[in-house]
Design a protein around this motif. Structure first.
Motif, PDB file in Angstrom:
ATOM      1  N   PRO A 119       0.828  -1.204   0.000  1.00 13.47           N
ATOM      2  CA  PRO A 119       0.000   0.000   0.000  1.00 13.47           C
ATOM      3  C   PRO A 119       0.864   1.257   0.000  1.00 13.47           C
ATOM      4  O   PRO A 119       2.021   1.234   0.438  1.00 13.47           O
ATOM      5  N   LEU A 120       0.303   2.339  -0.502  1.00  8.22           N
ATOM      6  CA  LEU A 120       0.997   3.622  -0.560  1.00  8.22           C
ATOM      7  C   LEU A 120       0.318   4.595   0.395  1.00  8.22           C
ATOM      8  O   LEU A 120      -0.914   4.682   0.428  1.00  8.22           O
ATOM      9  N   ASP A 122       1.922   7.994   1.181  1.00  7.20           N
ATOM     10  CA  ASP A 122       2.306   9.395   1.012  1.00  7.20           C
ATOM     11  C   ASP A 122       1.184  10.156   0.311  1.00  7.20           C
ATOM     12  O   ASP A 122       0.541   9.647  -0.607  1.00  7.20           O
ATOM     13  N   TRP A 123       0.960  11.400   0.739  1.00  8.08           N
ATOM     14  CA  TRP A 123      -0.156  12.186   0.205  1.00  8.08           C
ATOM     15  C   TRP A 123      -0.088  12.312  -1.314  1.00  8.08           C
ATOM     16  O   TRP A 123      -1.128  12.310  -1.989  1.00  8.08           O
ATOM     17  N   SER A 124       1.125  12.389  -1.873  1.00 11.32           N
ATOM     18  CA  SER A 124       1.277  12.581  -3.314  1.00 11.32           C
ATOM     19  C   SER A 124       1.039  11.295  -4.092  1.00 11.32           C
ATOM     20  O   SER A 124       0.769  11.334  -5.296  1.00 11.32           O
ATOM     21  N   GLU A 125       1.122  10.138  -3.400  1.00 12.96           N
ATOM     22  CA  GLU A 125       0.942   8.857  -4.069  1.00 12.96           C
ATOM     23  C   GLU A 125      -0.521   8.429  -4.110  1.00 12.96           C
ATOM     24  O   GLU A 125      -0.903   7.622  -4.963  1.00 12.96           O
ATOM     25  N   ILE A 126      -1.346   8.974  -3.210  1.00 16.25           N
ATOM     26  CA  ILE A 126      -2.738   8.502  -3.135  1.00 16.25           C
ATOM     27  C   ILE A 126      -3.570   8.908  -4.353  1.00 16.25           C
ATOM     28  O   ILE A 126      -4.247   8.004  -4.898  1.00 16.25           O
ATOM     29  N   PRO A 127      -3.611  10.100  -4.895  1.00 14.19           N
ATOM     30  CA  PRO A 127      -3.026  11.329  -4.369  1.00 14.19           C
ATOM     31  C   PRO A 127      -4.072  12.181  -3.629  1.00 14.19           C
ATOM     32  O   PRO A 127      -5.278  12.054  -3.844  1.00 14.19           O
ATOM     33  N   LEU A 128      -3.535  13.082  -2.765  1.00 12.86           N
ATOM     34  CA  LEU A 128      -4.329  14.127  -2.142  1.00 12.86           C
ATOM     35  C   LEU A 128      -3.889  15.467  -2.716  1.00 12.86           C
ATOM     36  O   LEU A 128      -2.852  15.569  -3.371  1.00 12.86           O
ATOM     37  N   VAL A 129      -4.659  16.479  -2.438  1.00 11.59           N
ATOM     38  CA  VAL A 129      -4.406  17.770  -3.077  1.00 11.59           C
ATOM     39  C   VAL A 129      -3.229  18.513  -2.459  1.00 11.59           C
ATOM     40  O   VAL A 129      -2.620  19.373  -3.101  1.00 11.59           O
ATOM     41  N   ARG A 130      -2.880  18.161  -1.216  1.00  8.20           N
ATOM     42  CA  ARG A 130      -1.758  18.831  -0.541  1.00  8.20           C
ATOM     43  C   ARG A 130      -1.183  17.894   0.512  1.00  8.20           C
ATOM     44  O   ARG A 130      -1.780  16.870   0.850  1.00  8.20           O
ATOM     45  N   GLU A 131      -0.043  18.248   1.045  1.00  8.39           N
ATOM     46  CA  GLU A 131       0.620  17.427   2.052  1.00  8.39           C
ATOM     47  C   GLU A 131      -0.188  17.400   3.343  1.00  8.39           C
ATOM     48  O   GLU A 131      -0.662  18.437   3.823  1.00  8.39           O
ATOM     49  N   ALA A 140     -14.601  15.616   8.442  1.00 11.51           N
ATOM     50  CA  ALA A 140     -15.487  15.155   9.513  1.00 11.51           C
ATOM     51  C   ALA A 140     -15.523  13.635   9.525  1.00 11.51           C
ATOM     52  O   ALA A 140     -15.654  12.994   8.480  1.00 11.51           O
ATOM     53  N   GLY A 141     -15.374  13.046  10.699  1.00 11.25           N
ATOM     54  CA  GLY A 141     -15.341  11.604  10.824  1.00 11.25           C
ATOM     55  C   GLY A 141     -13.942  11.020  10.865  1.00 11.25           C
ATOM     56  O   GLY A 141     -13.774   9.821  11.090  1.00 11.25           O
ATOM     57  N   ASP A 142     -12.906  11.862  10.628  1.00  4.65           N
ATOM     58  CA  ASP A 142     -11.498  11.467  10.745  1.00  4.65           C
ATOM     59  C   ASP A 142     -11.152  10.199   9.951  1.00  4.65           C
ATOM     60  O   ASP A 142     -10.602   9.234  10.498  1.00  4.65           O
ATOM     61  N   PRO A 143     -11.434  10.157   8.654  1.00  6.54           N
ATOM     62  CA  PRO A 143     -11.088   8.971   7.875  1.00  6.54           C
ATOM     63  C   PRO A 143      -9.584   8.861   7.649  1.00  6.54           C
ATOM     64  O   PRO A 143      -8.841   9.818   7.871  1.00  6.54           O
ATOM     65  N   ALA A 144      -9.164   7.683   7.205  1.00  6.68           N
ATOM     66  CA  ALA A 144      -7.782   7.443   6.801  1.00  6.68           C
ATOM     67  C   ALA A 144      -7.754   7.215   5.295  1.00  6.68           C
ATOM     68  O   ALA A 144      -8.746   6.814   4.692  1.00  6.68           O
ATOM     69  N   ALA A 145      -6.594   7.455   4.681  1.00  4.54           N
ATOM     70  CA  ALA A 145      -6.463   7.277   3.236  1.00  4.54           C
ATOM     71  C   ALA A 145      -5.234   6.451   2.909  1.00  4.54           C
ATOM     72  O   ALA A 145      -4.237   6.468   3.627  1.00  4.54           O
ATOM     73  N   CYS A 146      -5.314   5.728   1.801  1.00  4.14           N
ATOM     74  CA  CYS A 146      -4.170   5.016   1.257  1.00  4.14           C
ATOM     75  C   CYS A 146      -4.438   4.767  -0.218  1.00  4.14           C
ATOM     76  O   CYS A 146      -5.518   5.089  -0.726  1.00  4.14           O
ATOM     77  N   SER A 147      -3.454   4.203  -0.897  1.00  2.95           N
ATOM     78  CA  SER A 147      -3.643   3.794  -2.277  1.00  2.95           C
ATOM     79  C   SER A 147      -3.237   2.341  -2.433  1.00  2.95           C
ATOM     80  O   SER A 147      -2.243   1.900  -1.876  1.00  2.95           O
ATOM     81  N   MET A 148      -4.061   1.606  -3.195  1.00  2.00           N
ATOM     82  CA  MET A 148      -3.701   0.257  -3.613  1.00  2.00           C
ATOM     83  C   MET A 148      -3.560   0.234  -5.138  1.00  2.00           C
ATOM     84  O   MET A 148      -3.866  -0.749  -5.788  1.00  2.00           O
ATOM     85  N   GLY A 149      -3.082   1.368  -5.682  1.00  2.00           N
ATOM     86  CA  GLY A 149      -3.089   1.583  -7.122  1.00  2.00           C
ATOM     87  C   GLY A 149      -4.266   2.439  -7.533  1.00  2.00           C
ATOM     88  O   GLY A 149      -4.339   2.934  -8.660  1.00  2.00           O
ATOM     89  N   ASN A 150      -5.199   2.629  -6.627  1.00  2.00           N
ATOM     90  CA  ASN A 150      -6.313   3.568  -6.744  1.00  2.00           C
ATOM     91  C   ASN A 150      -6.587   4.141  -5.355  1.00  2.00           C
ATOM     92  O   ASN A 150      -6.229   3.543  -4.348  1.00  2.00           O
TER      93      ASN A 150
END
Length: 272
Positions: A119-120, A122-131, A140-150
């Motif tokens: 899994p990835l 880093d914010w730029s690998e997911i990607p997110l708009v900023r660091e 709201a709800g404090d989610p987590a993010a990652c990438s599995m290629g998407n």
């Protein structure tokens, strides 16, 4: 030429396989969109095209039902692996996707296991708009993010049945934090080895399951310290197993089945 295809599913997460080995790739964005139409086409959550490959048994490329491309699909990867292993009468093959080389195996129980890669985070690998800290997003709800290629965004909730996914899913999918949009998960932790998962899929709506979403949800639960390294992920259509040691690759294991096979004649392809 007519287009042959195989309709398959993994616990109800349906997909189409097109075998284009020894031929040019016939699938375009517009054709994928038309085939994905459940009223006027074949209908699917994802489509996988099998292509020739120099450094693996085959290469896979994926399409969503809306005609958009994606880099990973755990269900369709397992379906393609199942077909290719039956064809070659082997129990292990290697497939190339945009995630790299993925090893697939048939288990003693007959299910298909695929190494989905690491899994990835880093914010730029997911990607997110900023660091930012991807373990706790500023939503709201404090989610987590990652990438599995998407991209994957995971919310941990007390009761998934109480979440109006059809209403809030599209808003979260297209949140400005995600420049390429995102899959959205709602996870209820049953115990450290078992979660209940419901999904809003990027470009697809509410599926009965999703291999990459199961991986993303389990990974985010493990990194939060909520889950053990092997997790039964119960979706609307059935259960798969996700294993991740917290550092290396994610392994997804579950059943796949063929629903039917078909052929789209030249006249319809020209109309498409």
């Amino acid at each position: 030429m007519p287009l042959s295809f195989h309709k398959m599913h993994a616990n109800g997460d349906d997909f189409v396989i097109v075998d284009a080995r020894n031929a040019s790739n016939p699938v375009t964005s517009s054709l994928a969109r038309r085939m994905g139409d459940r009223n006027r086409g074949v209908g699917f959550n994802q489509l996988a095209v099998i292509l020739d490959c120099d450094d693996a048994d085959a290469r896979l490329i994926f399409w969503n039902a809306d005609g958009s491309a994606l880099d990973a699909c755990g269900s369709a990867t397992r379906g393609a692996a199942d077909r290719l292993m039956r064809e070659s009468r082997v129990t292990s093959i290697v497939l190339r996707t945009n995630r790299g080389l993925l090893t697939c195996e048939r288990t003693s129980a007959g299910t298909i296991s695929v190494n989905m890669g690491a899994p990835l985070f880093d914010w730029s690998e997911i990607p997110l708009v900023r660091e930012m800290d991807t373990a706790v997003l500023p939503l709201a709800g404090d989610p987590a993010a990652c990438s599995m290629g998407n991209p994957h965004c995971t919310y941990f909730v007390d009761d998934v049945a109480a979440v109006d996914i059809a209403t809030i899913g599209p808003t979260l999918e297209t949140n400005p934090l995600f420049p390429l949009a995102t899959n959205v998960h709602f996870v209820q932790v049953i115990d450290r080895k078992h979660i209940r998962l419901r999904i809003w899929e990027r470009g697809g709506g509410i599926p009965l399951g999703s291999g990459s979403c199961c991986c993303g949800a389990a990974v985010n639960g493990i990194r939060r310290g909520l889950l053990d390294n092997s997790v039964a992920v119960e979706c609307d259509g059935g259960t798969v197993t996700v294993q991740w040691d917290g550092a290396g690759s994610v392994v997804l294991t579950g059943p796949v089945e063929t629903s039917f096979s078909g052929v789209i004649p030249d006249s319809q392809l020209r109309a498409f």
